[in-house]
Design a protein around this motif. Structure first.
Motif, mmCIF file in Angstrom:
data_model
loop_
_atom_site.group_PDB
_atom_site.id
_atom_site.type_symbol
_atom_site.label_atom_id
_atom_site.label_comp_id
_atom_site.label_asym_id
_atom_site.label_seq_id
_atom_site.Cartn_x
_atom_site.Cartn_y
_atom_site.Cartn_z
ATOM 1 N N ASP A 184 0.817 -1.213 0.000
ATOM 2 C CA ASP A 184 0.000 0.000 0.000
ATOM 3 C C ASP A 184 0.849 1.261 0.000
ATOM 4 O O ASP A 184 0.530 2.230 -0.687
ATOM 5 C CB ASP A 184 -0.969 0.012 1.183
ATOM 6 N N ALA A 185 1.936 1.257 0.755
ATOM 7 C CA ALA A 185 2.821 2.426 0.792
ATOM 8 C C ALA A 185 3.488 2.635 -0.565
ATOM 9 O O ALA A 185 3.623 3.775 -1.035
ATOM 10 C CB ALA A 185 3.864 2.267 1.890
ATOM 11 N N ILE A 186 3.885 1.543 -1.199
ATOM 12 C CA ILE A 186 4.475 1.650 -2.534
ATOM 13 C C ILE A 186 3.438 2.215 -3.507
ATOM 14 O O ILE A 186 3.722 3.136 -4.276
ATOM 15 C CB ILE A 186 5.002 0.287 -3.022
ATOM 16 N N ALA A 187 2.223 1.674 -3.450
ATOM 17 C CA ALA A 187 1.157 2.137 -4.350
ATOM 18 C C ALA A 187 0.881 3.621 -4.166
ATOM 19 O O ALA A 187 0.683 4.344 -5.149
ATOM 20 C CB ALA A 187 -0.117 1.329 -4.106
ATOM 21 N N ASP A 188 0.882 4.079 -2.922
ATOM 22 C CA ASP A 188 0.630 5.501 -2.660
ATOM 23 C C ASP A 188 1.644 6.392 -3.362
ATOM 24 O O ASP A 188 1.320 7.502 -3.778
ATOM 25 C CB ASP A 188 0.643 5.787 -1.163
ATOM 26 N N GLU A 189 2.858 5.906 -3.506
ATOM 27 C CA GLU A 189 3.914 6.713 -4.117
ATOM 28 C C GLU A 189 4.044 6.547 -5.626
ATOM 29 O O GLU A 189 4.499 7.470 -6.298
ATOM 30 C CB GLU A 189 5.263 6.402 -3.466
ATOM 31 N N VAL A 190 3.676 5.393 -6.150
ATOM 32 C CA VAL A 190 3.925 5.173 -7.579
ATOM 33 C C VAL A 190 2.693 5.291 -8.467
ATOM 34 O O VAL A 190 2.829 5.512 -9.669
ATOM 35 C CB VAL A 190 4.633 3.818 -7.853
ATOM 36 N N LEU A 191 1.499 5.143 -7.894
ATOM 37 C CA LEU A 191 0.296 5.188 -8.721
ATOM 38 C C LEU A 191 -0.359 6.563 -8.671
ATOM 39 O O LEU A 191 -0.408 7.195 -7.625
ATOM 40 C CB LEU A 191 -0.728 4.154 -8.252
#
Length: 68
Positions: free
Chosen positions: A33-40
């Motif tokens: 989720d943290a990755i998604a918040d930054e890349v999407l």
């Protein structure tokens, strides 16, 4: 051309989970989720990855739970 997805879940699967699954580390090592918040990014035409491959891996390493 940037690939877009109708749902955030589809974008997470294709742009985050699939590449991480191909790595040598288990998915449980990553804060998805943290990755998604930054890349999407959410766009009127659909969700899309808004970073380069190198940026993606830098962000992923930042959210590696085994390093925290």
């Amino acid at each position: 051309m940037t690939r877009t997805y109708t749902t955030r879940a589809d974008a997470i699967q294709r742009e985050i989970i699939d590449p991480l699954s191909a790595s040598e580390f288990p998915l449980t090592d990553w804060d998805i989720d943290a990755i998604a918040d930054e890349v999407l990014g959410g766009h009127e035409e659909g969700y899309a990855c808004r970073v380069s491959e190198d940026e993606f891996w830098n962000i992923a390493r930042k959210h590696d739970r085994t390093q925290q």
